[in-house]
Write an enzyme that holds these catalytic residues in place. Structure first.
Site, PDB file in Angstrom:
ATOM      1  N   HIS A 296       0.678  -1.297  -0.016  1.00  0.00           N
ATOM      2  CA  HIS A 296      -0.268  -0.104  -0.022  1.00  0.00           C
ATOM      3  C   HIS A 296       0.620   1.113  -0.059  1.00  0.00           C
ATOM      4  CE1 HIS A 296      -2.839  -2.410   2.621  1.00  0.00           C
ATOM      5  NE2 HIS A 296      -3.727  -2.434   0.914  1.00  0.00           N
TER       6      HIS A 296
ATOM      7  N   ARG B  51      -2.266  -5.829  -8.299  1.00  0.00           N
ATOM      8  CA  ARG B  51      -1.155  -6.965  -8.214  1.00  0.00           C
ATOM      9  C   ARG B  51      -0.944  -7.554  -9.642  1.00  0.00           C
ATOM     10  NH1 ARG B  51      -3.741  -8.389  -2.450  1.00  0.00           N
ATOM     11  NH2 ARG B  51      -5.448  -7.810  -3.776  1.00  0.00           N
TER      12      ARG B  51
END
Length: 159
Positions: free
Chosen positions: A17, A90
């Site tokens: 993050h 991702r």
């Protein structure tokens, strides 16, 4: 001035993050990291704790502010005059999940979504996986900021 919102549950905030936040902060004049409520996810930390962790790990980024929100992210974007939403990807599964939401957000208000691909070193890291591994005694210290790791360990020890 371009303002973007990087929303998420951040339960807990991971180094993945933080990588997306740092990179987005380098692109936009102002970045608002916003934590909201996602009813499909169970929470380890309450909203105020997540805000505190985010403020701590983003403290060195002068153009980043941390805020909480409820409701639709596009309404929050409109309320704070943000032009874009930043989401980290991702892999393909994230894209499949995020694309319809980005399209709906654009349909509702015209706000654009900018996708940043996760650095390869964080591609396997998710808050859910971090919580699971940590709860089973695994070492996740390299996957979360140190202050977050301390809170995570304390929360799991408390049961």
């Amino acid at each position: 001035m371009t303002r973007a919102v990087c929303p998420g549950s951040f339960d807990p905030v991971t180094n993945g993050h933080l990588d997306i936040v740092r990179r987005a902060a380098a692109i936009f004049d102002e970045l608002v990291v916003a934590t909201g409520t996602n009813v499909s996810k169970s929470r380890l930390f309450d909203p105020e704790e997540r805000l505190e962790m985010l403020r701590e790990v983003c403290a060195d980024l002068p153009n980043v502010t941390v805020m909480g929100f409820t409701g639709l992210i596009v309404d929050f974007c409109r309320d704070i005059d943000a032009q874009a939403i930043v989401k980290g990807l991702r892999g393909g599964n994230d894209y499949e999940y995020e694309l319809p939401m980005a399209q709906m957000n654009a349909h509702l208000t015209g706000v654009e979504t900018v996708f940043l691909t996760t650095h390869a070193s964080w591609g396997y890291v998710s808050s859910s996986l971090v919580k699971e591994v940590a709860s089973l005694g695994g070492d996740v210290s390299a996957l979360v900021p140190p202050a977050v790791h301390g809170r995570l360990q304390a929360r799991l020890a408390a049961g």
